[in-house]
Design a protein around this motif. Structure first.
Motif, short mmCIF file in Angstrom:
data_model
loop_
_atom_site.label_atom_id
_atom_site.label_comp_id
_atom_site.label_asym_id
_atom_site.label_seq_id
_atom_site.Cartn_x
_atom_site.Cartn_y
_atom_site.Cartn_z
N ASP A 41 -109.85 13.66 -15.26
CA ASP A 41 -108.83 14.63 -15.85
C ASP A 41 -107.21 13.63 -16.20
N LYS A 253 -98.79 22.49 -22.14
CA LYS A 253 -98.67 23.29 -20.73
C LYS A 253 -99.58 22.40 -19.95
N GLU A 254 -100.87 21.47 -20.13
CA GLU A 254 -102.33 21.09 -19.51
C GLU A 254 -101.01 19.09 -19.19
N ARG A 257 -99.19 19.79 -16.43
CA ARG A 257 -100.34 20.05 -15.05
C ARG A 257 -100.55 18.89 -14.48
N GLN A 258 -100.74 18.52 -15.20
CA GLN A 258 -101.46 16.29 -15.03
C GLN A 258 -99.78 15.85 -14.59
#
Length: 330
Positions: A41, A253-254, A257-258
């Motif tokens: 991810d 947003k992702e 998060r990462q």
């Protein structure tokens, strides 16, 4: 023009580094500190690729190796978990686009421009790119820099001592040098060289590049407003020379998060940190906020894992007017 795929394929990683990374991956997984899905991810690849690399069935390129190393670095601590000294650098979509532009302009000696809001990683990406390429020169102008100062400064970067008194003589000396010595110059915060509508520095830069047989690759990096101003005020002979433009979009947003994933925090603290990060990215403050809030969090937490309460306390100390999630979402 080379594609990013071609560039990446050409970047070979030495075997010792790959073997060391492979061993570290397997050891951390066996210790239960990481899982391959989390690595995948972070690096934006499939879990299968990570698994095949860890088992020795697949090799990886330099960019991917660097991304995996950045992810596992916080976990390479002896004994119990601890906080990494700083937030690992995360490669966002904007960073990838900047690297592609920089690589093409450096190799083909093109004239490029990077424009985007504060906090998307322009200066950090440029610095990291320069660290891995010896031929990259970075110039950051001061406020109200004059043409004479500009020519003197870039001549020093090129390793040339200007002896001419007049601007025209200095320009000719630089031209003679560049015809036999190709260079790649990145001008960060380029807005400073055109304040108050003064385009003379950019006009001279265009003249030097043209006269050198285009042996000078140039990338201008600055804010959205700088790019808009250049397009509005710049003369056609300046604007028309720009071959390659990347307008950055900011973090998703992702991506937020990462970015916080490698940090030693509870999951709810990571969720809140990602939310704050995304919120502050709209103000151009994402990376600075993350670094400062994280620093305060580690001071509060000491040797403990960062909790949501710790994060809230640290964030409210640093970010003026920060409201709890419930009030924002309500």
């Amino acid at each position: 023009m080379r594609t990013m795929l071609a560039v990446v394929k050409d970047q070979l990683v030495d075997r010792d580094r790959l073997e060391r990374l492979r061993n570290q991956l397997n050891a951390l997984r066996d210790q239960g500190k990481i899982n391959f899905q989390a690595v995948a991810d972070h690096a934006r690849i499939s879990r299968t690729v990570v698994s095949q690399f860890a088992s020795g069935k697949k090799t990886i390129n330099d960019e991917l190796a660097a991304s995996i190393e950045a992810f596992i670095e916080p976990h390479l601590q002896s004994g119990t978990e601890s906080h990494p000294a700083k937030v690992p650098f995360y490669v966002t979509n904007d960073v990838r686009r900047m690297i592609t532009l920089l690589e093409d302009c450096r190799e083909e000696k093109l004239y490029g421009l990077i424009a985007g809001p504060s906090g998307v990683g322009k200066t950090t990406t440029i610095a990291k790119y320069a660290e891995s390429h010896d031929d990259v020169l970075i110039y950051t102008p001061g406020a109200n820099v004059t043409l004479a100062e500009f020519l003197r400064d870039i001549a020093e970067l090129f390793g040339v001592t200007l002896t001419g008194r007049k601007i025209s003589e200095k320009e000719k000396q630089l031209l003679r040098f560049l015809r036999d010595n190709p260079k790649f110059l990145i001008i960060d915060e380029f807005g400073w060289i055109m304040r108050n509508g003064n385009m003379r520095i950019l006009e001279t830069l265009r003249s030097i590049r043209d006269g050198s047989g285009k042996n000078l690759g140039v990338v201008l990096a600055g804010h959205d407003e700088d790019y808009a101003y250049l397009m509005r005020v710049g003369k056609p002979q300046i604007v028309s020379r720009i071959n390659y433009v990347e307008e950055l979009e900011g973090m998703s947003k992702e991506e937020c998060r990462q970015m916080v994933q490698p940090l030693w925090m509870t999951e709810e603290a990571k969720d809140e940190m990602a939310r704050i990060l995304y919120q502050q990215s709209k103000k151009g403050l994402a990376r600075s906020v993350l670094e400062e809030v994280y620093k305060k969090c580690t001071r509060i937490a000491g040797e403990q894992m960062i909790t949501l309460d710790m994060l809230t306390e640290a964030a409210q100390r640093y970010i003026h007017g920060l409201r709890p999630k419930a009030r924002l979402d309500g």
